[in-house]
Scaffold this motif. Structure first.
Motif, PDB file in Angstrom:
ATOM      1  N   PRO A 162       9.923   9.249   8.319  1.00  0.00           N
ATOM      2  CA  PRO A 162       9.958   7.786   8.635  1.00  0.00           C
ATOM      3  C   PRO A 162       9.653   6.565   7.878  1.00  0.00           C
ATOM      4  O   PRO A 162       8.515   7.149   7.032  1.00  0.00           O
ATOM      5  N   VAL A 163      10.146   5.734   7.509  1.00  0.00           N
ATOM      6  CA  VAL A 163       9.564   4.674   6.909  1.00  0.00           C
ATOM      7  C   VAL A 163       8.414   4.078   7.479  1.00  0.00           C
ATOM      8  O   VAL A 163       8.246   3.800   8.595  1.00  0.00           O
ATOM      9  N   ARG A 164       7.201   4.062   6.541  1.00  0.00           N
ATOM     10  CA  ARG A 164       6.064   3.467   6.959  1.00  0.00           C
ATOM     11  C   ARG A 164       5.543   2.505   5.831  1.00  0.00           C
ATOM     12  O   ARG A 164       5.334   3.009   4.510  1.00  0.00           O
ATOM     13  N   LEU A 165       5.427   1.305   6.088  1.00  0.00           N
ATOM     14  CA  LEU A 165       5.230   0.208   5.005  1.00  0.00           C
ATOM     15  C   LEU A 165       3.615   0.112   5.201  1.00  0.00           C
ATOM     16  O   LEU A 165       3.034  -0.507   5.730  1.00  0.00           O
ATOM     17  N   THR A 166       3.113   0.511   4.307  1.00  0.00           N
ATOM     18  CA  THR A 166       1.606   0.283   3.796  1.00  0.00           C
ATOM     19  C   THR A 166       1.408  -0.938   3.162  1.00  0.00           C
ATOM     20  O   THR A 166       2.299  -1.988   2.757  1.00  0.00           O
ATOM     21  N   LYS A 167       0.259  -1.326   3.171  1.00  0.00           N
ATOM     22  CA  LYS A 167      -0.235  -2.719   2.890  1.00  0.00           C
ATOM     23  C   LYS A 167       0.388  -2.990   1.066  1.00  0.00           C
ATOM     24  O   LYS A 167       0.748  -3.975   0.905  1.00  0.00           O
ATOM     25  N   SER A 168       0.171  -1.868   0.295  1.00  0.00           N
ATOM     26  CA  SER A 168       0.693  -2.195  -0.848  1.00  0.00           C
ATOM     27  C   SER A 168       2.152  -2.327  -0.993  1.00  0.00           C
ATOM     28  O   SER A 168       2.662  -3.142  -1.853  1.00  0.00           O
ATOM     29  N   VAL A 169       2.885  -1.456  -0.199  1.00  0.00           N
ATOM     30  CA  VAL A 169       4.380  -1.480  -0.285  1.00  0.00           C
ATOM     31  C   VAL A 169       4.586  -2.732   0.207  1.00  0.00           C
ATOM     32  O   VAL A 169       5.785  -3.310  -0.304  1.00  0.00           O
ATOM     33  N   ARG A 170       4.035  -3.370   1.294  1.00  0.00           N
ATOM     34  CA  ARG A 170       4.535  -4.383   2.126  1.00  0.00           C
ATOM     35  C   ARG A 170       4.248  -5.371   0.952  1.00  0.00           C
ATOM     36  O   ARG A 170       5.182  -6.518   0.696  1.00  0.00           O
ATOM     37  N   GLY A 171       3.087  -5.410   0.069  1.00  0.00           N
ATOM     38  CA  GLY A 171       2.889  -6.589  -0.801  1.00  0.00           C
ATOM     39  C   GLY A 171       3.933  -6.404  -1.819  1.00  0.00           C
ATOM     40  O   GLY A 171       4.489  -7.583  -2.299  1.00  0.00           O
ATOM     41  N   PHE A 172       4.573  -5.393  -2.357  1.00  0.00           N
ATOM     42  CA  PHE A 172       5.338  -5.401  -3.543  1.00  0.00           C
ATOM     43  C   PHE A 172       6.626  -5.835  -2.839  1.00  0.00           C
ATOM     44  O   PHE A 172       7.522  -6.634  -3.544  1.00  0.00           O
ATOM     45  N   LEU A 173       7.202  -5.491  -1.664  1.00  0.00           N
ATOM     46  CA  LEU A 173       8.434  -5.812  -1.097  1.00  0.00           C
ATOM     47  C   LEU A 173       8.323  -7.485  -0.766  1.00  0.00           C
ATOM     48  O   LEU A 173       9.453  -7.990  -0.980  1.00  0.00           O
TER      49      LEU A 173
END
Length: 441
Positions: free
Chosen positions: A245-256
């Motif tokens: 499953p997709v799990r949006l961590t802080k760094s990934v969320r920041g990039f997106l």
């Protein structure tokens, strides 16, 4: 009398390409298990280049041929915490028959330096050497102490390199609080107005594992309902096809968030396929940071075609996002089932830091000075680096090996791939950015 012009001082930009080519020509292939030529020749080359400009580098061997080079540059203000710049000199193996240009030739073609290690990571090693040599020749000290570490064995987990030094020689890194290393600072061109530069603030953890199933051995011509190969193959297929499953961590969320702003759209976390379709050559890197992954990489069993073996084995490269290790292991056991024994071959933690502070500002300003449409953004690395070892010393680690890349270059495909290469202009850009970064940090 004929007047003589003063000899022109060689700049970092002048020599970075030759330094990169020299390093590529030194075969430091790492086959794992302490197999390969080792890094001694590269360590001696680096030490010689540092000694030429007045440093006193030390070479440390953790095993015969497994060598790392470390040096410290005194800064203007020695009361400040020190900065670590680390790179590895080992590379993954390459089959010359598969390449357009020999992987250990350092050939220049089509505006690029070709060869194994061109982006992973003898390019950064060369840029670091070029900047340091230029600064020391011209008497320009960095604002604070800088520790340089050119390391062995990163491609097999760093046991003979970073891990060895952190455990046996931690005094080398005394006073270091921050570090920069590989797989960050490279560009992704969004449009003519915005070019994102991805700064690594996180990396996935790893579980390289061996899977084993025991069954009943027997004659290949007979019925066998307890075939170890069949049982293992079914488990490996379930695992290999599973989409975590997709799990949006802080760094990934920041990039997106930054990507969405650059594109002028709001990205839907529930439709990551559409997002990845916009990312071209970096889609593989970003896609692997949206979820945990487990890729079967090796299978082994049997010794004769008419003998059903009593045991079958497989190896899997498992990677988990920061904060999701327990979920990952639980998913693995559920997918593999009770018949499969799982044991770690190599395991290491995930890392994540915040995208803020003076060091981040120094990276951003250095990039902006050389590329007016640059925007530094955080991202998560799908693999792992020697930063994991330095994190054990409490050092805050970033990936920052700056490269401005042509939009058409499949940068993700360069890592461990065939025809690995780095643009000549990208190397020179990296030298300029690193030089500015050292002034600002």
């Amino acid at each position: 009398m004929v007047s003589q012009e003063p000899a022109r001082t060689v700049s970092g930009e002048d020599e970075v390409v030759d330094l990169c080519r020299d390093l590529i020509r030194i075969d430091t292939s790492n086959y794992g298990g302490n197999e390969g030529p080792g890094e001694r020749a590269a360590a001696e080359y680096v030490a010689e280049k540092l000694a030429e400009v007045g440093l006193e580098p030390e070479i440390f061997e953790s095993a015969p041929g497994r060598a790392s080079t470390v040096a410290r540059i005194e800064g203007e203000d020695r009361s400040r915490p020190a900065l670590l710049i680390h790179g590895h000199t080992d590379v993954v193996p390459a089959n010359a028959d598969d390449w357009t240009h020999h992987p250990f030739s350092g050939e220049i073609a089509d505006g690029c330096v070709w060869g194994r290690g061109a982006v992973d990571m003898k390019d950064m090693d060369a840029m670091t050497l070029a900047v340091v040599r230029d600064r020391l020749r011209s008497g320009r000290k960095p604002p604070r102490d800088v520790v340089l570490a050119f390391l062995a064995d990163e491609e097999a987990g760093g046991v003979y390199g970073a891990k060895h030094l952190v455990q046996k020689k931690p005094e080398l890194f005394e006073g270091v609080t921050e570090a920069i290393g590989e797989v960050g600072g490279f560009s992704f061109t969004v449009n003519e107005d915005v070019r994102l530069y991805l700064i690594e603030t996180a990396q996935k953890g790893m579980h390289w594992m061996k899977l084993t199933v025991d069954g009943t051995a027997g004659h290949g011509s007979m019925t066998n309902t307890d075939n170890a190969i069949t049982e293992l193959s079914e488990a490996v297929a379930r695992l290999g096809r599973h989409k975590f499953p997709v799990r949006l961590t802080k760094s990934v969320r920041g990039f997106l968030d930054e990507l969405g702003d650059a594109l002028g759209v709001e990205l839907d976390p529930e439709d990551m396929d559409a997002t990845l379709a916009r990312l071209g050559g970096i889609a593989k890197i970003i896609g692997a940071t949206l979820r945990n992954t487990a890729n079967p990489t090796m299978l082994g069993s049997g010794y004769k075609v008419n003998v059903i073996p009593g045991q079958a084995t497989a190896h899997v490269d498992g990677r988990f996002l920061p904060g999701y290790e327990e979920e990952f292991l639980a998913d693995l056991d559920r997918l593999l089932g009770p018949r499969v024994r799982r044991e770690d071959v190599h395991a290491d933690k995930a890392l994540e830091t915040t995208f803020d502070g003076a060091l981040v500002e120094a990276m951003s300003s250095a990039l902006k000075a050389e590329d007016p449409i640059a925007r530094a953004v955080p991202y998560t690395l799908s693999g792992g680096t020697d930063a994991k070892s330095f994190d054990d010393l409490g050092i805050r680690c970033f990936g920052f090996a700056p490269l401005q890349l042509p939009p058409e270059l499949d940068f993700a495909g360069m890592f461990h791939g065939v025809d690995e290469r780095v643009p000549v202009d990208g190397l020179k850009f990296g030298v300029r950015v690193l030089d500015r970064f050292l002034d600002a940090c």
